[in-house]
Design a protein around this motif. Structure first.
Motif, PDB file in Angstrom:
ATOM      1  N   ALA A  35      10.267  20.173   8.288  1.00 11.49           N
ATOM      2  CA  ALA A  35      11.306  20.241   7.512  1.00 11.49           C
ATOM      3  C   ALA A  35      10.884  20.520   5.807  1.00 11.49           C
ATOM      4  CB  ALA A  35      11.888  18.757   7.435  1.00 11.49           C
ATOM      5  N   GLY A  36       9.687  20.969   5.816  1.00 13.37           N
ATOM      6  CA  GLY A  36       8.974  21.324   4.643  1.00 13.37           C
ATOM      7  C   GLY A  36       8.462  20.215   3.825  1.00 13.37           C
ATOM      8  N   TRP A  37       7.930  19.253   4.320  1.00  7.73           N
ATOM      9  CA  TRP A  37       7.254  18.085   3.752  1.00  7.73           C
ATOM     10  C   TRP A  37       5.904  18.004   4.186  1.00  7.73           C
ATOM     11  CZ3 TRP A  37      10.264  15.695   0.055  1.00  7.73           C
ATOM     12  CH2 TRP A  37      11.596  15.964   0.122  1.00  7.73           C
ATOM     13  N   GLU A  38       4.915  17.351   3.432  1.00  2.00           N
ATOM     14  CA  GLU A  38       3.673  17.087   3.853  1.00  2.00           C
ATOM     15  C   GLU A  38       3.527  15.477   3.524  1.00  2.00           C
ATOM     16  OE1 GLU A  38       1.386  19.030   5.101  1.00  2.00           O
ATOM     17  OE2 GLU A  38       2.384  21.036   4.986  1.00  2.00           O
ATOM     18  N   ALA A  39       2.743  14.785   4.437  1.00  2.00           N
ATOM     19  CA  ALA A  39       2.322  13.411   4.420  1.00  2.00           C
ATOM     20  C   ALA A  39       1.168  13.452   3.484  1.00  2.00           C
ATOM     21  CB  ALA A  39       2.272  13.096   5.722  1.00  2.00           C
ATOM     22  N   VAL A  40       1.034  12.622   2.442  1.00  2.00           N
ATOM     23  CA  VAL A  40       0.013  12.164   1.686  1.00  2.00           C
ATOM     24  C   VAL A  40      -0.494  10.737   2.061  1.00  2.00           C
ATOM     25  CG1 VAL A  40       0.777  14.085  -0.167  1.00  2.00           C
ATOM     26  CG2 VAL A  40       1.401  11.445  -0.228  1.00  2.00           C
TER      27      VAL A  40
ATOM     28  N   ARG B 141       0.767  -0.970  -0.038  1.00  2.00           N
ATOM     29  CA  ARG B 141      -0.071  -0.004  -0.043  1.00  2.00           C
ATOM     30  C   ARG B 141       0.770   1.343  -0.139  1.00  2.00           C
ATOM     31  NH1 ARG B 141      -3.196  -3.264   3.442  1.00  2.00           N
ATOM     32  NH2 ARG B 141      -2.255  -2.361   5.412  1.00  2.00           N
ATOM     33  N   LEU B 142       2.185   1.285   0.484  1.00  2.00           N
ATOM     34  CA  LEU B 142       2.841   2.294   0.955  1.00  2.00           C
ATOM     35  C   LEU B 142       3.893   2.643  -0.520  1.00  2.00           C
ATOM     36  CD1 LEU B 142       4.280   1.692   4.530  1.00  2.00           C
ATOM     37  CD2 LEU B 142       3.106   3.758   3.816  1.00  2.00           C
ATOM     38  N   LEU B 143       4.067   1.569  -1.191  1.00  2.00           N
ATOM     39  CA  LEU B 143       4.664   1.784  -2.524  1.00  2.00           C
ATOM     40  C   LEU B 143       3.513   2.310  -3.741  1.00  2.00           C
ATOM     41  CD1 LEU B 143       7.048  -1.295  -2.553  1.00  2.00           C
ATOM     42  CD2 LEU B 143       7.511   0.753  -2.045  1.00  2.00           C
ATOM     43  N   GLU B 144       2.516   1.797  -3.457  1.00  2.00           N
ATOM     44  CA  GLU B 144       1.261   2.284  -4.519  1.00  2.00           C
ATOM     45  C   GLU B 144       0.924   3.485  -4.285  1.00  2.00           C
ATOM     46  OE1 GLU B 144      -3.550   1.461  -5.471  1.00  2.00           O
ATOM     47  OE2 GLU B 144      -2.325   0.086  -3.807  1.00  2.00           O
ATOM     48  N   ARG B 145       0.900   4.284  -3.016  1.00  2.00           N
ATOM     49  CA  ARG B 145       0.975   5.632  -2.851  1.00  2.00           C
ATOM     50  C   ARG B 145       2.216   6.594  -3.196  1.00  2.00           C
ATOM     51  NH1 ARG B 145      -3.994   7.167  -0.297  1.00  2.00           N
ATOM     52  NH2 ARG B 145      -3.025   9.211  -0.783  1.00  2.00           N
ATOM     53  N   LEU B 146       3.195   5.882  -2.955  1.00  2.00           N
ATOM     54  CA  LEU B 146       4.530   6.502  -3.405  1.00  2.00           C
ATOM     55  C   LEU B 146       4.640   7.000  -4.971  1.00  2.00           C
ATOM     56  CD1 LEU B 146       7.458   7.602  -2.390  1.00  2.00           C
ATOM     57  CD2 LEU B 146       8.310   5.124  -3.260  1.00  2.00           C
ATOM     58  N   ALA B 147       4.042   5.839  -5.657  1.00  2.00           N
ATOM     59  CA  ALA B 147       3.729   6.161  -7.105  1.00  2.00           C
ATOM     60  C   ALA B 147       4.815   6.856  -7.766  1.00  2.00           C
ATOM     61  CB  ALA B 147       2.164   6.667  -7.164  1.00  2.00           C
TER      62      ALA B 147
ATOM     63  N   PHE C 125       6.314   2.283  15.175  1.00  2.00           N
ATOM     64  CA  PHE C 125       7.114   2.415  13.868  1.00  2.00           C
ATOM     65  C   PHE C 125       6.071   3.214  12.794  1.00  2.00           C
ATOM     66  CE2 PHE C 125       9.390   1.798   9.916  1.00  2.00           C
ATOM     67  CZ  PHE C 125      10.752   2.076  10.156  1.00  2.00           C
ATOM     68  N   ALA C 126       6.391   4.265  12.375  1.00  2.00           N
ATOM     69  CA  ALA C 126       5.647   5.056  11.568  1.00  2.00           C
ATOM     70  C   ALA C 126       6.143   5.067  10.083  1.00  2.00           C
ATOM     71  CB  ALA C 126       5.366   6.482  11.999  1.00  2.00           C
ATOM     72  N   THR C 127       5.786   4.920   9.107  1.00  2.00           N
ATOM     73  CA  THR C 127       6.064   5.205   7.575  1.00  2.00           C
ATOM     74  C   THR C 127       5.275   5.844   6.853  1.00  2.00           C
ATOM     75  OG1 THR C 127       6.929   2.791   7.840  1.00  2.00           O
ATOM     76  CG2 THR C 127       7.034   3.796   5.735  1.00  2.00           C
ATOM     77  N   VAL C 128       5.808   7.074   6.260  1.00  2.00           N
ATOM     78  CA  VAL C 128       5.080   7.969   5.397  1.00  2.00           C
ATOM     79  C   VAL C 128       5.551   8.372   4.035  1.00  2.00           C
ATOM     80  CG1 VAL C 128       4.137   9.232   7.788  1.00  2.00           C
ATOM     81  CG2 VAL C 128       6.394   9.970   6.629  1.00  2.00           C
ATOM     82  N   VAL C 129       4.660   8.605   3.259  1.00  2.00           N
ATOM     83  CA  VAL C 129       4.658   9.004   1.957  1.00  2.00           C
ATOM     84  C   VAL C 129       4.982  10.879   1.916  1.00  2.00           C
ATOM     85  CG1 VAL C 129       4.208   9.140  -0.504  1.00  2.00           C
ATOM     86  CG2 VAL C 129       3.754   6.919   0.785  1.00  2.00           C
ATOM     87  N   LEU C 130       5.734  10.983   1.735  1.00  2.00           N
ATOM     88  CA  LEU C 130       5.990  12.699   1.682  1.00  2.00           C
ATOM     89  C   LEU C 130       6.367  13.293   0.498  1.00  2.00           C
ATOM     90  CD1 LEU C 130       8.469  12.647   4.749  1.00  2.00           C
ATOM     91  CD2 LEU C 130       6.096  13.100   4.910  1.00  2.00           C
TER      92      LEU C 130
END
Length: 254
Positions: free
Chosen positions: A171-176, A27-33, A235-240
């Protein structure tokens, strides 16, 4: 035995060196796209499990994984990815090879002095409108004394989830998109880590010194987990995406 050798053995049955199930990774890789035909960098890649999973889903992508001590055979990795993936033995803090459309940095914040340093490093490699997949430890609950002792950590070693997201935004990033590892995912990861190392140590013909080192490492890790940080360390993993370039996600699918 060196630390990286123990880690390689401990991840034999859980190649993603983080407490995430395969479905969560997908799912995370799909949203990284990454965009069609894109180029991906995996910083501190270990055996390149994240990169390999992405390349298997996206035959249009190419990628490079960099680690001081890559797990596994780089030639086998390249062959398994149809020549589209490369593992490089190098220092992820100084290595450079142009710009990438996506950067993976999961469980490697210690290499860059923390999550903020990891994001700074990722930005140096990222092409315009690129995305980052960042994964790092958080406190699921207020850290107990047992957890702090088991991890050799201070209370401010990790933020909670809100603090983690605030750190990214500062740091200038937004989580999607994002994922917080469940207790089930943590347990599967820890049982696999300690069990894989124990299995290896008890195989016939093992060198006695290596056997004892591996068994001691597995036992120490298990004690720290079960008696210390289980249910406390998260543990948190985010797409930024860059906070100045927030836009609807790419149309490419995984």
């Amino acid at each position: 035995m060196e630390r990286h050798e123990i880690s390689t053995l401990a991840h034999r049955h859980h190649p993603v060196a983080a407490p995430l199930a395969d479905a969560s990774v997908g799912r995370l890789l799909e949203r990284l796209a990454p965009p069609p035909g894109g180029r991906v960098l995996d910083l501190g890649c270990g055996g390149g499990a994240w990169l390999r999973s992405l390349l298997e889903r996206r035959p249009d992508l190419t990628g490079v994984g960099v680690d001081l001590h890559p797990m596994g055979d780089p030639e086998a990795f390249t062959a398994a990815t149809g020549g589209r993936g490369t593992l490089v033995a190098g220092d992820a803090t100084t290595w450079e090879d142009g710009r990438f459309d996506a950067v993976l940095a999961v469980g490697v914040a210690h290499v860059f002095g923390g999550a903020a340093g990891t994001l700074e490093a990722a930005r140096r490699h990222l092409a315009p409108r690129g995305r980052v997949l960042l994964g790092d430890g958080i406190w699921d609950v207020t850290p107990t004394e047992a957890a702090l002792q088991a991890l050799g950590a201070a209370p401010d070693e990790f933020p909670d989830l809100a603090g983690f997201l605030a750190l990214c935004r500062d740091a200038g990033w937004e989580a999607v998109h994002g994922h917080v590892s469940t207790l089930e995912e943590w347990d599967e990861y820890e049982w696999s880590w300690t069990g894989s190392l124990t299995d290896w140590a008890l195989e016939d013909g093992r060198d006695l010194q290596e056997r004892d080192t591996a068994l001691r490492a597995a036992a120490d890790h298990r004690d720290a987990w079960v008696g210390g940080y289980r249910g406390v360390l998260g543990f948190a993993t985010v797409v930024l995406v860059d906070g100045g370039e927030v836009s609807p996600g790419p149309s490419a699918s995984v």
